[in-house]
Enzyme design. Sequence first.
Site, PDB file in Angstrom:
ATOM      1  N   VAL A  57      28.841  60.123 -16.818  1.00 22.17           N
ATOM      2  CA  VAL A  57      27.313  59.402 -17.415  1.00 22.17           C
ATOM      3  C   VAL A  57      27.259  59.540 -18.826  1.00 22.17           C
ATOM      4  CG1 VAL A  57      25.859  60.000 -15.537  1.00 22.17           C
ATOM      5  CG2 VAL A  57      26.022  61.954 -17.227  1.00 22.17           C
ATOM      6  N   ASN A 110      19.667  64.472 -17.281  1.00 19.23           N
ATOM      7  CA  ASN A 110      19.441  66.155 -17.011  1.00 19.23           C
ATOM      8  C   ASN A 110      20.711  66.469 -17.154  1.00 19.23           C
ATOM      9  OD1 ASN A 110      19.076  69.486 -16.000  1.00 19.23           O
ATOM     10  ND2 ASN A 110      20.783  68.459 -14.882  1.00 19.23           N
ATOM     11  N   SER A 145      15.974  71.162 -24.938  1.00 20.91           N
ATOM     12  CA  SER A 145      17.078  72.851 -24.369  1.00 20.91           C
ATOM     13  C   SER A 145      15.771  73.050 -26.273  1.00 20.91           C
ATOM     14  CB  SER A 145      17.466  72.879 -25.028  1.00 20.91           C
ATOM     15  OG  SER A 145      18.520  74.609 -25.555  1.00 20.91           O
ATOM     16  N   TYR A 197      25.828  70.768 -29.835  1.00 20.97           N
ATOM     17  CA  TYR A 197      24.764  70.818 -29.110  1.00 20.97           C
ATOM     18  C   TYR A 197      23.358  70.659 -29.451  1.00 20.97           C
ATOM     19  CZ  TYR A 197      22.720  72.706 -24.731  1.00 20.97           C
ATOM     20  OH  TYR A 197      21.776  72.992 -23.697  1.00 20.97           O
TER      21      TYR A 197
HETATM   22  P1  NDP Z   1      25.512  73.658 -15.055  1.00 23.90           P
HETATM   23  O1  NDP Z   1      26.157  73.579 -15.938  1.00 23.90           O
HETATM   24  O2  NDP Z   1      24.815  74.651 -14.524  1.00 23.90           O
HETATM   25  O3  NDP Z   1      25.233  72.171 -14.617  1.00 23.90           O
HETATM   26  C1  NDP Z   1      25.979  71.253 -15.413  1.00 23.90           C
HETATM   27  C2  NDP Z   1      25.316  69.641 -14.548  1.00 23.90           C
HETATM   28  O4  NDP Z   1      25.390  68.219 -15.571  1.00 23.90           O
HETATM   29  C3  NDP Z   1      25.841  69.846 -13.486  1.00 23.90           C
HETATM   30  O5  NDP Z   1      25.319  68.954 -12.154  1.00 23.90           O
HETATM   31  C4  NDP Z   1      27.504  69.458 -13.751  1.00 23.90           C
HETATM   32  O6  NDP Z   1      27.467  68.311 -13.128  1.00 23.90           O
HETATM   33  C5  NDP Z   1      26.459  68.176 -14.662  1.00 23.90           C
HETATM   34  N1  NDP Z   1      27.245  66.789 -15.751  1.00 23.90           N
HETATM   35  C6  NDP Z   1      27.728  68.117 -16.687  1.00 23.90           C
HETATM   36  N2  NDP Z   1      28.643  66.271 -17.560  1.00 23.90           N
HETATM   37  C7  NDP Z   1      28.356  65.516 -16.759  1.00 23.90           C
HETATM   38  C8  NDP Z   1      29.000  64.050 -16.493  1.00 23.90           C
HETATM   39  N3  NDP Z   1      29.422  63.338 -18.254  1.00 23.90           N
HETATM   40  N4  NDP Z   1      28.533  62.701 -16.115  1.00 23.90           N
HETATM   41  C9  NDP Z   1      27.575  63.447 -14.963  1.00 23.90           C
HETATM   42  N5  NDP Z   1      27.171  64.798 -14.811  1.00 23.90           N
HETATM   43  C10 NDP Z   1      27.682  65.971 -15.692  1.00 23.90           C
HETATM   44  O7  NDP Z   1      24.484  73.554 -16.493  1.00 23.90           O
HETATM   45  P2  NDP Z   1      22.657  73.510 -16.661  1.00 23.90           P
HETATM   46  O8  NDP Z   1      21.977  73.479 -14.989  1.00 23.90           O
HETATM   47  O9  NDP Z   1      22.383  75.090 -16.873  1.00 23.90           O
HETATM   48  O10 NDP Z   1      22.012  72.937 -17.472  1.00 23.90           O
HETATM   49  C11 NDP Z   1      21.148  71.802 -17.096  1.00 23.90           C
HETATM   50  C12 NDP Z   1      21.019  71.148 -18.418  1.00 23.90           C
HETATM   51  O11 NDP Z   1      19.612  71.726 -18.902  1.00 23.90           O
HETATM   52  C13 NDP Z   1      21.609  70.308 -19.136  1.00 23.90           C
HETATM   53  O12 NDP Z   1      21.167  69.204 -19.550  1.00 23.90           O
HETATM   54  C14 NDP Z   1      21.880  71.353 -20.013  1.00 23.90           C
HETATM   55  O13 NDP Z   1      22.412  71.256 -21.770  1.00 23.90           O
HETATM   56  C15 NDP Z   1      19.859  72.243 -19.947  1.00 23.90           C
HETATM   57  N6  NDP Z   1      19.460  73.685 -20.475  1.00 23.90           N
HETATM   58  C16 NDP Z   1      20.551  74.788 -20.078  1.00 23.90           C
HETATM   59  C17 NDP Z   1      20.017  75.618 -20.385  1.00 23.90           C
HETATM   60  C18 NDP Z   1      20.528  77.324 -19.646  1.00 23.90           C
HETATM   61  O14 NDP Z   1      20.707  78.480 -19.400  1.00 23.90           O
HETATM   62  N7  NDP Z   1      21.002  77.058 -18.375  1.00 23.90           N
HETATM   63  C19 NDP Z   1      18.791  76.210 -21.839  1.00 23.90           C
HETATM   64  C20 NDP Z   1      18.651  74.628 -22.149  1.00 23.90           C
HETATM   65  C21 NDP Z   1      18.954  73.551 -21.805  1.00 23.90           C
HETATM   66  P3  NDP Z   1      28.699  69.231 -12.205  1.00 23.90           P
HETATM   67  O15 NDP Z   1      28.892  69.693 -11.181  1.00 23.90           O
HETATM   68  O16 NDP Z   1      30.165  67.701 -11.298  1.00 23.90           O
HETATM   69  O17 NDP Z   1      29.738  69.359 -13.130  1.00 23.90           O
END
Ligand code: NDP
Length: 251
Positions: A64, A91, A147, A160
């Site tokens: 994305v 997300n 975040s 970030y």
């Molecule tokens: P994860 O690393 O567990 O998951 C990240 C997700 O984003 C995966 O589904 C990954 O897909 C997808 N992704 C990354 N890059 C792309 C791309 N270019 N195109 C499509 N999909 C992509 O992270 P979290 O679940 O922890 O994070 C989810 C969201 O929450 C993020 O935006 C993060 O910044 C935010 N967040 C998280 C926090 C935390 O403490 N965990 C705190 C604050 C915010 P794939 O599996 O294919 O790699």
Amino acid sequence: MAKTAIITGGSRGIGEAMALKLGELGYNVVINYRSESSKSLSDDLAAKIKDQYGVETLVVRADVSKYEDCETLVKEAVAKFGDKIDVLVNNAGITNNCNFVDITKESYTNLINTNLLSALHMTHLVLPYMVNHSTKDEQCCIVNTSSIGGLIGVINQADYCASKAGLIGFTRAIALEFAGKGIRCNAIAPGMIMTDMLRGVNQDELKALAATIPQGFIGDVSAIAGALEYILTASYLTGQVISPNGGIVQQ
Ligand code: NDP
């Protein structure tokens, strides 16, 4: 008629929990992922949502950060579920965790494209499938995963923090622009949540991190899925940032 929701980065972590919540709320769910290694995770999740909640699902691989991939994602969603998209959850996100001297231009550009530009691309492409359908009583919703890094500064997270603060500005502007058209736009700004993003951190560091949180523990993905449910059902809420963060940041 069944409603449709698209979630980017829906394969694991917070996105997985939110995809399950969307199914539980009765939406047909379009699950996006990027890495080949997440294909089977996404397929399994889609099957689970279908079995558990009786809704339809679609899995679409797309990076994305790229507009053309976002076009494919939206096209496939519309081809399967029709030209009304009720919910978009932006997300997908990554971190670099690097000081701003050693970080490369390529790394921070990729992060901004992934965390911030992706939300602009997806919103730009999905809005035409919202504006002609939404009304005060049949609202459409855009939810952006920001975040606490969008609310406060964090060392080694300059790119970030810029991306997540940018998402908040974007949320507020889109909310105002489309408030009169039955489209609501809100952001969720999670604190520290146990996902793959934190799994690389060792036990001692995790303990130290937890000690900095007033509630004393690292959050579960269910807290963010709960915030999503609240936003989707809160019909008078737009332009807001909901921050489940254990008390680290008070707005
Ligand atoms: P994860 O690393 O567990 O998951 C990240 C997700 O984003 C995966 O589904 C990954 O897909 C997808 N992704 C990354 N890059 C792309 C791309 N270019 N195109 C499509 N999909 C992509 O992270 P979290 O679940 O922890 O994070 C989810 C969201 O929450 C993020 O935006 C993060 O910044 C935010 N967040 C998280 C926090 C935390 O403490 N965990 C705190 C604050 C915010 P794939 O599996 O294919 O790699």
